[in-house]
Motif scaffolding. Structure first.
Motif, PDB file in Angstrom:
ATOM      1  N   ARG A  79      53.474  21.790  32.427  1.00  0.00           N
ATOM      2  CA  ARG A  79      54.329  22.411  33.428  1.00  0.00           C
ATOM      3  C   ARG A  79      53.438  23.183  34.393  1.00  0.00           C
ATOM      4  NH1 ARG A  79      55.228  27.896  32.639  1.00  0.00           N
ATOM      5  NH2 ARG A  79      57.065  27.792  33.979  1.00  0.00           N
ATOM      6  N   SER A  80      53.832  23.202  35.649  1.00  0.00           N
ATOM      7  CA  SER A  80      53.054  23.890  36.670  1.00  0.00           C
ATOM      8  C   SER A  80      53.090  25.401  36.448  1.00  0.00           C
ATOM      9  CB  SER A  80      53.620  23.560  38.048  1.00  0.00           C
ATOM     10  OG  SER A  80      52.882  24.209  39.058  1.00  0.00           O
ATOM     11  N   THR A  81      51.969  26.064  36.743  1.00  0.00           N
ATOM     12  CA  THR A  81      51.911  27.512  36.593  1.00  0.00           C
ATOM     13  C   THR A  81      51.019  28.100  37.679  1.00  0.00           C
ATOM     14  OG1 THR A  81      51.518  29.309  34.994  1.00  0.00           O
ATOM     15  CG2 THR A  81      49.927  27.513  35.007  1.00  0.00           C
ATOM     16  N   GLU A  82      50.952  29.417  37.753  1.00  0.00           N
ATOM     17  CA  GLU A  82      50.147  30.110  38.756  1.00  0.00           C
ATOM     18  C   GLU A  82      49.070  30.944  38.077  1.00  0.00           C
ATOM     19  OE1 GLU A  82      50.481  29.735  42.006  1.00  0.00           O
ATOM     20  OE2 GLU A  82      52.255  28.434  41.862  1.00  0.00           O
ATOM     21  N   ARG A  83      47.933  31.074  38.749  1.00  0.00           N
ATOM     22  CA  ARG A  83      46.844  31.887  38.213  1.00  0.00           C
ATOM     23  C   ARG A  83      47.214  33.362  38.240  1.00  0.00           C
ATOM     24  NH1 ARG A  83      42.082  34.653  39.116  1.00  0.00           N
ATOM     25  NH2 ARG A  83      42.495  34.926  41.332  1.00  0.00           N
ATOM     26  N   VAL A  84      46.898  34.065  37.163  1.00  0.00           N
ATOM     27  CA  VAL A  84      47.132  35.509  37.094  1.00  0.00           C
ATOM     28  C   VAL A  84      45.957  36.227  37.749  1.00  0.00           C
ATOM     29  CG1 VAL A  84      47.404  37.493  35.562  1.00  0.00           C
ATOM     30  CG2 VAL A  84      48.482  35.310  34.977  1.00  0.00           C
ATOM     31  N   SER A  85      46.238  36.978  38.816  1.00  0.00           N
ATOM     32  CA  SER A  85      45.176  37.683  39.542  1.00  0.00           C
ATOM     33  C   SER A  85      45.261  39.204  39.383  1.00  0.00           C
ATOM     34  CB  SER A  85      45.228  37.327  41.027  1.00  0.00           C
ATOM     35  OG  SER A  85      46.486  37.676  41.580  1.00  0.00           O
ATOM     36  N   THR A  86      46.254  39.672  38.650  1.00  0.00           N
ATOM     37  CA  THR A  86      46.501  41.113  38.523  1.00  0.00           C
ATOM     38  C   THR A  86      45.282  41.874  38.021  1.00  0.00           C
ATOM     39  OG1 THR A  86      48.794  40.579  37.966  1.00  0.00           O
ATOM     40  CG2 THR A  86      48.062  42.825  37.519  1.00  0.00           C
ATOM     41  N   TYR A  87      44.518  41.243  37.137  1.00  0.00           N
ATOM     42  CA  TYR A  87      43.430  41.952  36.476  1.00  0.00           C
ATOM     43  C   TYR A  87      42.047  41.458  36.903  1.00  0.00           C
ATOM     44  CZ  TYR A  87      47.388  43.359  33.623  1.00  0.00           C
ATOM     45  OH  TYR A  87      48.600  43.853  33.206  1.00  0.00           O
ATOM     46  N   ASP A  88      41.953  40.882  38.080  1.00  0.00           N
ATOM     47  CA  ASP A  88      40.676  40.356  38.555  1.00  0.00           C
ATOM     48  C   ASP A  88      39.597  41.434  38.662  1.00  0.00           C
ATOM     49  OD1 ASP A  88      41.728  37.866  38.661  1.00  0.00           O
ATOM     50  OD2 ASP A  88      41.739  37.662  40.835  1.00  0.00           O
ATOM     51  N   GLU A  89      39.984  42.655  38.979  1.00  0.00           N
ATOM     52  CA  GLU A  89      39.017  43.737  39.165  1.00  0.00           C
ATOM     53  C   GLU A  89      38.732  44.498  37.873  1.00  0.00           C
ATOM     54  OE1 GLU A  89      37.439  43.956  42.033  1.00  0.00           O
ATOM     55  OE2 GLU A  89      38.656  42.250  42.712  1.00  0.00           O
ATOM     56  N   TYR A  90      39.355  44.116  36.804  1.00  0.00           N
ATOM     57  CA  TYR A  90      39.139  44.788  35.527  1.00  0.00           C
ATOM     58  C   TYR A  90      37.904  44.212  34.826  1.00  0.00           C
ATOM     59  CZ  TYR A  90      43.803  46.992  35.508  1.00  0.00           C
ATOM     60  OH  TYR A  90      44.902  47.754  35.797  1.00  0.00           O
ATOM     61  N   ASN A  91      37.265  45.025  34.002  1.00  0.00           N
ATOM     62  CA  ASN A  91      36.235  44.514  33.107  1.00  0.00           C
ATOM     63  C   ASN A  91      36.921  43.752  31.978  1.00  0.00           C
ATOM     64  OD1 ASN A  91      34.080  45.694  34.527  1.00  0.00           O
ATOM     65  ND2 ASN A  91      34.298  47.627  33.425  1.00  0.00           N
ATOM     66  N   GLY A  92      36.335  42.630  31.590  1.00  0.00           N
ATOM     67  CA  GLY A  92      36.970  41.804  30.576  1.00  0.00           C
ATOM     68  C   GLY A  92      37.720  40.651  31.209  1.00  0.00           C
ATOM     69  N   SER A  93      38.481  39.930  30.399  1.00  0.00           N
ATOM     70  CA  SER A  93      39.152  38.725  30.870  1.00  0.00           C
ATOM     71  C   SER A  93      40.498  38.544  30.179  1.00  0.00           C
ATOM     72  CB  SER A  93      38.279  37.493  30.598  1.00  0.00           C
ATOM     73  OG  SER A  93      38.957  36.296  30.923  1.00  0.00           O
ATOM     74  N   VAL A  94      41.421  37.880  30.872  1.00  0.00           N
ATOM     75  CA  VAL A  94      42.707  37.539  30.254  1.00  0.00           C
ATOM     76  C   VAL A  94      42.569  36.312  29.353  1.00  0.00           C
ATOM     77  CG1 VAL A  94      44.067  38.519  32.136  1.00  0.00           C
ATOM     78  CG2 VAL A  94      43.421  36.093  32.209  1.00  0.00           C
ATOM     79  N   TYR A  95      41.403  35.691  29.354  1.00  0.00           N
ATOM     80  CA  TYR A  95      41.174  34.475  28.565  1.00  0.00           C
ATOM     81  C   TYR A  95      40.412  34.774  27.280  1.00  0.00           C
ATOM     82  CZ  TYR A  95      42.602  31.967  32.766  1.00  0.00           C
ATOM     83  OH  TYR A  95      43.317  31.503  33.847  1.00  0.00           O
ATOM     84  N   ALA A  96      40.733  34.008  26.236  1.00  0.00           N
ATOM     85  CA  ALA A  96      39.993  34.151  24.985  1.00  0.00           C
ATOM     86  C   ALA A  96      38.542  33.741  25.170  1.00  0.00           C
ATOM     87  CB  ALA A  96      40.650  33.298  23.894  1.00  0.00           C
ATOM     88  N   LYS A  97      38.327  32.679  25.969  1.00  0.00           N
ATOM     89  CA  LYS A  97      36.984  32.242  26.332  1.00  0.00           C
ATOM     90  C   LYS A  97      36.997  31.897  27.814  1.00  0.00           C
ATOM     91  CE  LYS A  97      35.891  30.634  21.698  1.00  0.00           C
ATOM     92  NZ  LYS A  97      35.529  29.490  20.816  1.00  0.00           N
ATOM     93  N   SER A  98      35.924  32.214  28.492  1.00  0.00           N
ATOM     94  CA  SER A  98      35.928  32.138  29.952  1.00  0.00           C
ATOM     95  C   SER A  98      35.930  30.713  30.496  1.00  0.00           C
ATOM     96  CB  SER A  98      34.728  32.907  30.517  1.00  0.00           C
ATOM     97  OG  SER A  98      33.510  32.358  30.033  1.00  0.00           O
ATOM     98  N   ARG A  99      35.375  29.761  29.758  1.00  0.00           N
ATOM     99  CA  ARG A  99      35.238  28.396  30.271  1.00  0.00           C
ATOM    100  C   ARG A  99      36.225  27.449  29.606  1.00  0.00           C
ATOM    101  NH1 ARG A  99      28.978  26.743  30.206  1.00  0.00           N
ATOM    102  NH2 ARG A  99      29.861  25.067  31.487  1.00  0.00           N
TER     103      ARG A  99
END
Length: 232
Positions: A26-46
């Motif tokens: 299903r289509s979704t949108e990228r979460v940009s809310t936390y782009d300026e935070y240290n860390g990541s919304v992903y379990a692994k970056s790649r």
């Protein structure tokens, strides 16, 4: 999870993998809310080489990564972002982790739906882990001091599951022994003898496996661990 053994057979059986079909996305949108935070919304970056197993359609290869914030398995195709449909019959293996979308309940009957990673499977209990985010928002900036960035930290919580009911496993010795109080004496000796460290995943697996073995060797049937406990 009655279908886990079937799934494992599908995984280890040689299969001609196909590309992931759009019917599972299903289509979704990228979460940009936390782009300026240290860390990541992903379990692994790649994105990692993965397999998606649809119990009805077969096994498909894809590159996926797990978004903790949205609790979704993301798939990128060109400039478009998708997520795998959340279904109890669609599972994924990402970099050695087996993700299942589960409709569990805790001991108070509250729903605990979402993606869980299967850690260990035995005849009586299963161990899962679940990833969540600890979000620390930045303090407000002042005229004399620039605000520090916010911080995202991945938190891993372990659960024991039986017949669709889950209970969080504590990570300290005292609470763990209280959880398995009907075998407290034996497990206390086991912890000491084997030098078990509960914060190590492999040691946690060993302890629950030991408890499972003790319960299985009981001469007479005993009440279920989860139905007998009032813990969350």
């Amino acid at each position: 999870m009655k279908k886990i053994l079937l799934l494992l057979l599908l995984i280890i059986t040689p299969t001609l993998w196909a590309q992931l079909p759009k019917s599972l996305l299903r289509s979704t949108e990228r979460v940009s809310t936390y782009d300026e935070y240290n860390g990541s919304v992903y379990a692994k970056s790649r994105y990692k080489e993965s397999s998606v197993i649809d119990e009805k359609a077969g096994t498909f290869d894809a590159k996926l990564k797990y978004n903790i914030f949205t609790d979704a398995l993301e798939y990128n195709q060109g400039s478009k972002l998708f997520e795998v449909i959340k279904s109890a019959t669609i599972h994924a293996r990402i970099d050695g982790d087996y993700f299942y979308f589960c409709d569990f309940k805790n001991q108070r009957g509250r729903k605990r739906e979402g993606y869980y990673v299967l850690v260990e499977l035995n005849d009586r209990y299963r161990i899962y882990k679940r990833f969540t985010l600890d979000i620390k928002d930045p303090p407000p900036s002042t005229l004399t001091q620039v605000s520090e960035p916010g911080e995202l930290k991945m938190v891993t919580t372990y659960y024991i599951e039986e017949a669709g009911m889950i209970m969080e496993l504590p990570m300290n010795k005292k609470d763990m022994l209280a959880t398995f109080s009907d075998k407290e004496t034996e497990l206390r000796e086991y912890l000491k003898k084997e030098k078990i460290r509960l914060k190590k995943e492999e040691d946690l697996i060993r302890l629950v496996s030991r408890y499972n073995a003790l319960k299985s060797s009981d001469a007479s049937p005993t009440q279920s661990l989860l139905s007998n406990s009032s813990r969350n």
